[in-house]
Enzyme design. Structure first.
Site, short mmCIF file in Angstrom:
data_model
loop_
_atom_site.label_atom_id
_atom_site.label_comp_id
_atom_site.label_asym_id
_atom_site.label_seq_id
_atom_site.Cartn_x
_atom_site.Cartn_y
_atom_site.Cartn_z
N LYS A 39 4.52 -4.45 4.30
CA LYS A 39 3.36 -5.29 4.64
C LYS A 39 2.70 -5.79 3.36
O LYS A 39 2.17 -5.01 2.58
CB LYS A 39 2.33 -4.51 5.46
N GLU A 53 0.06 4.55 -5.59
CA GLU A 53 -0.31 3.95 -6.89
C GLU A 53 -1.66 3.29 -6.67
O GLU A 53 -1.75 2.27 -5.97
CB GLU A 53 0.78 2.96 -7.33
N CYS A 103 -4.39 -3.14 -11.78
CA CYS A 103 -4.94 -1.77 -11.68
C CYS A 103 -4.87 -1.06 -13.02
O CYS A 103 -5.65 -0.15 -13.27
CB CYS A 103 -4.24 -0.97 -10.59
N GLU A 113 -13.89 1.09 -11.02
CA GLU A 113 -12.93 0.00 -11.18
C GLU A 113 -13.56 -1.30 -10.67
O GLU A 113 -14.06 -1.34 -9.55
CB GLU A 113 -11.66 0.30 -10.37
P1 ADP Z 1 -7.68 -3.86 -2.45
O1 ADP Z 1 -9.05 -3.36 -2.70
O2 ADP Z 1 -6.84 -4.01 -3.67
O3 ADP Z 1 -7.59 -5.01 -1.49
P2 ADP Z 1 -6.78 -2.18 -0.35
O4 ADP Z 1 -6.43 -0.74 -0.56
O5 ADP Z 1 -7.91 -2.52 0.52
O6 ADP Z 1 -6.92 -2.69 -1.83
O7 ADP Z 1 -5.51 -3.00 0.14
C1 ADP Z 1 -4.20 -2.76 -0.32
C2 ADP Z 1 -3.25 -2.89 0.85
O8 ADP Z 1 -3.54 -1.86 1.79
C3 ADP Z 1 -3.37 -4.20 1.61
O9 ADP Z 1 -2.07 -4.59 2.03
C4 ADP Z 1 -4.24 -3.82 2.81
O10 ADP Z 1 -4.05 -4.65 3.93
C5 ADP Z 1 -3.75 -2.42 3.08
N1 ADP Z 1 -4.70 -1.55 3.79
C6 ADP Z 1 -6.05 -1.66 3.85
N2 ADP Z 1 -6.56 -0.66 4.60
C7 ADP Z 1 -5.52 0.10 5.02
C8 ADP Z 1 -5.40 1.29 5.81
N3 ADP Z 1 -6.45 1.91 6.32
N4 ADP Z 1 -4.16 1.80 6.02
C9 ADP Z 1 -3.07 1.20 5.48
N5 ADP Z 1 -3.12 0.08 4.74
C10 ADP Z 1 -4.32 -0.47 4.49
#
Ligand code: ADP
Length: 487
Positions: A190, A264, A298, A395
């Site tokens: 995804k 990561e 990151c 961050e």
């Molecule tokens: P950022 O702050 O870099 O957007 P996120 O951790 O919110 O980081 O997002 C990184 C990825 O994780 C994206 O693909 C997002 O859709 C997905 N994501 C966000 N929330 C969840 C969750 N609860 N479980 C799994 N994937 C998630």
């Protein structure tokens, strides 16, 4: 010390990359079992260009039903032709994907820039070539796993669920898919909701490469779609790159399962300039570490530690270099700092800048005209930053640098390690002995010496502490997709 001069009085003529050759559909479905599959709930979201605010394409919003279909397809491929295929044959597919990426590199670079806002120079020179390299590197291992792990039996894990962020959308997809395929796993990936397009174009390329149906499945959507992948009962491994907050959630949800997990997560890298460092190169390294790519990395060098006796020189040179940075149209080949990936991220960065000022930091931003539309942030540096200031601790994920000084090496080691993160760090010195003294004392997965933000598929990447665990790249990254047993 010479007085700070105003910005150079020359300008580059615009050199925009044309996006006219790019072939993008108006609407993208999921890529499941080798077929473009509409979302079960008929719901789509929009991916926009952060530099213009214009809509680029509609993208399927994945539901648990879509994730279920993707996992089924991945499992069937694992049990079917892919699971039975020799490493030598798997390797051929990976080589083919790598070569196709090279052939279509320009198109991929333009789409990456349109969808994510990063300068075309970065997408063209770093993201896309490195992605091809990841496929080449892992293609080479596919038939040599017995040599990679001598005296051990190797077996794939099965179906890998992979969730990636928006800062390196294509590179992260390659970084995750290549080792999984080389080791014989199948994949449900995804991409992030703000940058799904290059992963969907990769699906097209994978279909062109003739990869058996279901080996790679791409499901698009936001956090809920990601959570449906994480919590699916028939997935054997989760590989996640993203925020520490979501990483912690994922770790909690998997605590009671046998799923393998690599995380990561965030970072707050220390970039350390010792007084015998080559200052001009170090200043270029600082700029590369935090400003190119909008600080959307990151492992960005977001904390700068300068030895007190060279502080004035470093800051004078850094500000002068900042004055010459070009912020604007990411498609222009002269641009150094492109668009901030989303409005939400821009707001976060602005909130941190305000907090930095409130905490007593002294702010410097070059003056420069920003485009009227889109999400922009000037390169920003804070001096007089207390260790406890929020901008030295959290961050930011934007072009914002927090500078602190130090007198002795033990002092800077203590300060640099005083963070919940531990992804990367950089050290600049003329003397190997000083470099190594520091590199072995810094709690960071990657420490660069006299350089910054260098990546290579042969080199493992990953963090300490709240930056996550597990490594990607190199033999460590391969091992993360295998069951290994001593024979
Ligand atoms: P950022 O702050 O870099 O957007 P996120 O951790 O919110 O980081 O997002 C990184 C990825 O994780 C994206 O693909 C997002 O859709 C997905 N994501 C966000 N929330 C969840 C969750 N609860 N479980 C799994 N994937 C998630």
């Amino acid at each position: 010390m010479p007085k700070k001069k105003s910005a150079p009085d020359w300008n580059y003529a615009p050199a925009p990359e044309s996006s006219s050759q790019v072939n993008l559909a108006k609407r993208y479905d999921h890529f499941i079992g080798g077929k473009w599959t509409p979302p079960s709930n008929q719901s789509y979201f929009t991916s926009t260009n952060p530099a213009t605010g214009k809509k680029i394409a509609e993208v399927a919003d994945g539901s648990p039903t879509d994730v279920e279909a993707a996992v089924k397809a991945a499992r069937a491929a694992y049990k079917g032709s892919w699971g039975k295929m020799s490493g030598r044959e798997r390797g051929k597919y990976l080589y083919r994907i790598a070569r196709l990426i090279q052939e279509r590199a320009r198109e991929f670079a333009i789409i990456e820039t349109l969808d994510g806002g990063k300068p075309i120079r970065e997408a063209r020179d770093i993201d896309i070539p490195l992605a091809a390299n990841h496929f080449f590197y892992h293609a080479g291992w596919a038939d040599k796993l017995d040599y990679a792990f001598p005296n051990q039996k190797t077996a794939p894990l099965g179906v890998a669920g992979q969730i990636i962020p928006w800062n390196f959308p294509f590179l992260m997809a390659a970084w995750k898919i290549a080792p999984a395929l080389a080791t014989g796993n199948t994949v449900v990936l995804k991409p992030a909701e703000t940058t799904p397009l290059t992963a969907l174009k990769l699906a097209e390329l994978i279909a062109d490469a003739g990869l058996p149906d279901g080996v790679v499945n791409i499901v698009t959507g936001a956090g809920e779609t990601g959570a449906a992948i994480v919590n699916h009962g028939d997935i054997d491994k989760i590989a996640f790159t993203g925020s520490t907050a979501v990483g912690k959630l994922i770790q909690k949800s998997l605590a009671h399962t046998e799923k393998r997990l690599t995380l990561e997560l965030g970072g707050k890298a220390a970039n350390i300039i010792l007084d015998d460092a080559p200052i001009d190169q170090a200043v270029e390294g600082i700029v590369n570490g935090i400003y190119f790519n909008q600080g959307h990395v990151c492992c960005a060098g977001s904390r700068l530690f300068v030895q007190e006796n060279v502080f004035d020189e470093v800051m004078w040179k850094l500000k002068r270099r900042m004055d010459s940075l070009i912020v604007g149209d990411p498609l222009d080949k002269n641009t150094d700092i492109g668009a901030i990936n989303s409005k939400a991220q821009l707001k976060t960065i602005q909130r941190y800048i305000k907090a930095g000022i409130k905490d007593g930091g002294e702010i410097y931003q070059p003056s420069c005209d920003l485009p009227a539309k889109g999400n922009w942030c000037l390169p920003t540096v804070f001096t007089n930053v207390a260790q406890s200031s929020i901008i030295a601790q959290e961050e930011i994920f934007g072009p914002v640098l927090a500078v602190q000084t130090f007198r002795t090496v033990p002092e800077v080691i203590e300060k640099a390690n005083n963070t919940p993160y531990g992804l990367s760090a950089g050290v600049w010195s003329d003397k190997g002995a000083r470099l190594f003294q520091l590199t072995k004392s810094l709690q960071a997965g990657v420490v660069w010496g006299n350089t910054f933000n260098q990546f290579d598929p042969t080199s493992p990447f990953g963090g300490f502490k709240e930056s996550g665990y597990g490594r990607e790249g190199g033999l460590h990254g391969l091992a993360a997709y295998l069951n290994l047993e001593f024979s």
